[in-house]
Design a protein around this motif. Sequence first.
Motif, short mmCIF file in Angstrom:
data_model
loop_
_atom_site.label_atom_id
_atom_site.label_comp_id
_atom_site.label_asym_id
_atom_site.label_seq_id
_atom_site.Cartn_x
_atom_site.Cartn_y
_atom_site.Cartn_z
N HIS A 194 0.84 -1.19 0.00
CA HIS A 194 0.00 0.00 0.00
C HIS A 194 0.88 1.25 0.00
N THR A 195 0.24 2.40 -0.23
CA THR A 195 0.92 3.69 -0.20
C THR A 195 0.13 4.65 0.67
N SER A 196 0.83 5.42 1.48
CA SER A 196 0.20 6.42 2.32
C SER A 196 1.02 7.70 2.25
N VAL A 197 0.50 8.78 2.81
CA VAL A 197 1.15 10.09 2.73
C VAL A 197 1.27 10.67 4.13
N ILE A 198 2.43 11.24 4.44
CA ILE A 198 2.65 11.95 5.70
C ILE A 198 2.80 13.43 5.41
N GLN A 199 2.04 14.25 6.15
CA GLN A 199 2.18 15.69 6.08
C GLN A 199 2.42 16.23 7.48
N ASN A 200 2.62 17.52 7.55
CA ASN A 200 2.78 18.19 8.84
C ASN A 200 1.39 18.51 9.39
N GLY A 201 0.74 17.50 9.96
CA GLY A 201 -0.65 17.64 10.34
C GLY A 201 -1.52 17.61 9.10
N ASP A 202 -2.22 18.72 8.83
CA ASP A 202 -3.09 18.79 7.65
C ASP A 202 -2.49 19.61 6.52
#
Length: 332
Positions: free
Chosen positions: A280-288
């Motif tokens: 699978h693939t997911s995304v990390i951000q700085n909160g929103d």
Amino acid sequence: MAFKERSVSDDLPSGPSGSRSDEPGTLNALADNLSPDTRDLPTKKRIKVIVLSAAVSLAVVAATIVGTYAFDLWTTESKTRAGTEAERGIDLARAPFIAHVSEVDVKNFPLDYALDRPLADAELKHITEFTPERQAELVPYLRTLGGYFLRDGPYFLSTRGKYLSEFNLQMHSDRQSQITITDMRPKVIDCQPSTGVAVISVPPDGVSAYTGLLFDLAAENPEAIIVDETDNRGSPFFASNVINLGGGAEPANLRVQSLTSHEACEWEIEVEYADSTGEHTSVIQNGDVPFRSEALPRDADQHWEWQSRGGGTWVNCRINDNAVCLSDPANR
């Protein structure tokens, strides 16, 4: 008067051989209790009927017990399987991992500090009163002005003209089953020229070492680079490593660093991971919101640098033509 001796047999009624009159009364009495419907049968046949009936009854009871046990076992296993599948579904419905982002606690030199507005005269006067011996006071003061801190890139990489931003990233998973992160790559959303107009710099006296993962946002195909003090320093991290989360694994604590040139970039981290259902693939951000990596402007309106030679002094890199400012973008 003469008496005749009496025997027990004189009191028994006569009858055909093999009839119930030939058997002890105790056996017939027991048969009467067990099967009164067979009272008219000969004793031996009666006993056979009673024994057969008892055997059939025992067989029925045994079959009932075995059947009940088998049914209970089947239903228990079915319930267990259903419960396990339900728990597995609940577990997989949880987020694969949770990411927490925090600022790196800048406490010491070297550093570059940039501000998107001019420094007031009082602010400049206050800054130039500090010396490296008072760095514990300078950094908190700079933070109150609302700017951002930068560093030079690692010395073992070709990072001339690039600036390093960093943050702490903690990752953990609440899943009971394990997930394996197999790759992390930056996805640049947008880059614009730096809007900084004021720069304060305290260059290093020598080389600096950093720990963690580094993304060069200016590279054509950026990937996570090892910057720890190891034999693999400078190599792609996920070429020889994975990160396991969940299933009781310890959280991953990473120092994430990014390199930019003279542009401020917004970006996010694409994470590839595998669990029991596949990849699978997911995304990390700085909160929103996306991460933001800053850079020094090519020609800031204000640029002050601490220089240690001659006892140490603050130099105005925009006015002093004789000064060679190591932190000036032209000299990096």
